[in-house]
Write a protein that holds these residues in place. Structure first.
Motif, PDB file in Angstrom:
ATOM      1  N   HIS A   1       0.862  -1.187   0.000  1.00  0.00           N
ATOM      2  CA  HIS A   1       0.000   0.000   0.000  1.00  0.00           C
ATOM      3  C   HIS A   1       0.896   1.233   0.000  1.00  0.00           C
ATOM      4  O   HIS A   1       1.592   1.508   0.984  1.00  0.00           O
ATOM      5  N   ALA A   2       0.896   1.944  -1.100  1.00  0.00           N
ATOM      6  CA  ALA A   2       1.747   3.138  -1.229  1.00  0.00           C
ATOM      7  C   ALA A   2       0.968   4.385  -0.827  1.00  0.00           C
ATOM      8  O   ALA A   2      -0.216   4.524  -1.165  1.00  0.00           O
TER       9      ALA A   2
ATOM     10  N   ALA B   1       0.936   8.978  -7.888  1.00  0.00           N
ATOM     11  CA  ALA B   1       0.057   7.918  -7.379  1.00  0.00           C
ATOM     12  C   ALA B   1      -0.396   6.998  -8.511  1.00  0.00           C
ATOM     13  O   ALA B   1      -0.460   5.768  -8.361  1.00  0.00           O
TER      14      ALA B   1
ATOM     15  N   ALA C   1       2.342   4.646  -9.303  1.00  0.00           N
ATOM     16  CA  ALA C   1       2.469   3.592  -8.277  1.00  0.00           C
ATOM     17  C   ALA C   1       1.419   2.507  -8.477  1.00  0.00           C
ATOM     18  O   ALA C   1       1.697   1.309  -8.338  1.00  0.00           O
ATOM     19  N   LEU C   2       0.206   2.918  -8.825  1.00  0.00           N
ATOM     20  CA  LEU C   2      -0.878   1.935  -9.005  1.00  0.00           C
ATOM     21  C   LEU C   2      -0.643   1.091 -10.260  1.00  0.00           C
ATOM     22  O   LEU C   2      -0.782  -0.129 -10.241  1.00  0.00           O
TER      23      LEU C   2
ATOM     24  N   VAL D   1      -3.157   2.266  -3.411  1.00  0.00           N
ATOM     25  CA  VAL D   1      -2.445   3.557  -3.383  1.00  0.00           C
ATOM     26  C   VAL D   1      -3.385   4.600  -2.784  1.00  0.00           C
ATOM     27  O   VAL D   1      -4.550   4.694  -3.184  1.00  0.00           O
TER      28      VAL D   1
ATOM     29  N   ILE E   1      -7.583   5.250  -6.989  1.00  0.00           N
ATOM     30  CA  ILE E   1      -6.677   5.720  -5.931  1.00  0.00           C
ATOM     31  C   ILE E   1      -7.517   6.292  -4.793  1.00  0.00           C
ATOM     32  O   ILE E   1      -8.474   7.032  -5.017  1.00  0.00           O
TER      33      ILE E   1
ATOM     34  N   GLY F   1       5.745   2.565  -5.913  1.00  0.00           N
ATOM     35  CA  GLY F   1       4.883   1.408  -6.162  1.00  0.00           C
ATOM     36  C   GLY F   1       5.661   0.098  -6.128  1.00  0.00           C
ATOM     37  O   GLY F   1       5.204  -0.902  -5.568  1.00  0.00           O
TER      38      GLY F   1
END
Ligand SMILES: NC(=O)C1=CN([C@@H]2O[C@H](COP(=O)(O)OP(=O)(O)OC[C@H]3O[C@@H](n4cnc5c(N)ncnc54)[C@H](O)[C@@H]3O)[C@@H](O)[C@H]2O)[C@@H](O)CC1
Ligand SMILES: Nc1ncnc2c1ncn2[C@@H]1O[C@H](COP(=O)(O)OP(=O)(O)O)[C@@H](O)[C@H]1O
Length: 292
Positions: free
Chosen positions: A31-32, A49, A52-53, A60, A79, A244
């Protein structure tokens, strides 16, 4: 001089760390958390974000101050969003240890508040990417930043940010695109050793150095040129890709190298006309190609 400068490639090791397997649930992929700045300044964090996802973090979350919540809510879907107004609120949120990778800097602002948030984030000793304003906020006091860094931190300066934190190494040409990467690598290694963190110095020839002296080159020149990456927000996406990957459990050095490689591949997939929003959206095609 003389130490090995490895070329980053889309090899079997990279494939192994990128592909999800089996029946793992989303929390198993990490989980970022990406910190956003104030009203009108959240675009950079949202780009990070999204990166990262797309690179496979299971979840995220963007954390934004109250004034920026409507702006973020209007733009985010997959997100998630949480309100975080200051360093105390961030400390409270980080009580949830499932938030296992943090990204601070894109659009965050150059302020005492940013320095305090960075201090809180580093204190929990989780995988952390510091980019943009999280670096510039320490321009007057780089030693105060270095004293708090740990080996699971990645710093992602562009040339200007590098010069703010490491003025002596910048004067010797660390970020000078006219100098050969092998010579610049020694200076980026020195930066990583001094900081006690991975340092990724951005550019057409991006260098990734670890505090233990390893250094690798992501070459986006010649046949792999991607000049379209010189566009606002491209670096913010890169910071999110690293976060991520770290959320997924990839170590700091490998995450920085892999993200840099994917970033250029994504840009080359899109080509001329690229804008930063395109980079995360190009990742599925890059990953499909890498899978063979
Ligand atoms: N869509 C968005 O919301 C965007 C927000 N951004 C945010 O805007 C803030 C300022 O970031 P910037 O990077 O624009 O500015 P900086 O605050 O880092 O300063 C840019 C200055 O540094 C100099 N510089 C020297 N070497 C450089 C290099 N190699 N690359 C870039 N600049 C170099 C430039 O000439 C310029 O005068 C950050 O918080 C960043 O995250 C930008 O990333 C752009 C997109
Ligand atoms: N000419 C270029 N060729 C290849 N990559 C580039 C080039 N110019 C910039 N980049 C890459 O684009 C990104 C720009 O990041 P950055 O300077 O932080 O911009 P921003 O803050 O607007 O996101 C970095 O990853 C950098 O390596």
């Amino acid at each position: 001089m003389g130490r090995e400068l490895r070329l980053i490639e889309g090899d079997a090791a990279m494939r192994a760390r990128l592909f999800k397997q089996g029946a793992a649930h989303k929390y198993a992929h990490g989980h970022a958390l990406v910190l956003a700045g104030g009203l009108g300044l959240t675009g950079a964090a949202r780009l990070a974000a999204r990166g990262a996802l797309r690179v496979g973090a299971g979840l995220v979350t963007v954390a934004a101050p109250a004034a920026a919540m409507p702006e973020c809510a209007a733009q985010l879907t997959a997100i998630m969003l949480r309100q975080v107004d200051d360093a105390d609120a961030l400390a409270g949120l980080l009580a949830d240890s499932r938030l296992n990778a943090l990204c601070l800097g894109p659009g965050l602002g150059v302020s005492e508040g940013t320095r305090q948030m960075v201090t809180v984030a580093l204190a929990v000793q989780r995988a952390t990417v510091l980019d943009a304003d999280a670096l510039t906020a320490f321009a007057e006091v780089p030693e105060a930043l270095f004293a708090r860094l740990h080996p699971a931190t990645v710093l992602t300066p562009h040339g200007g940010e590098f010069a703010r934190l490491f003025p002596d190494l910048a004067k010797q040409g660390a970020a000078d695109p006219g100098r050969p990467p092998a010579a610049r690598a020694e200076l980026v290694r020195a930066a990583a050793e001094r900081a006690g963190a991975v340092v990724l110095l951005k550019g057409a020839e991006t260098l990734v150095a670890t505090p233990r002296g390893a250094c690798a080159l992501n070459d986006a020149t010649g046949p792999r040129a991607a000049p379209w990456l010189a566009t606002a927000g491209a670096g913010d996406v890169l910071a999110g890709l690293i976060a991520g990957l770290m959320a997924r459990g990839v170590d700091a050095g490998a995450a920085a190298e892999t993200a840099a490689w994917l970033h250029v591949e994504a840009a080359r997939t899109v080509g001329p006309g690229l804008i930063a929003e395109d980079l995360p959206e190009a990742l599925p095609a890059v990953l499909r190609e890498l899978a063979g």
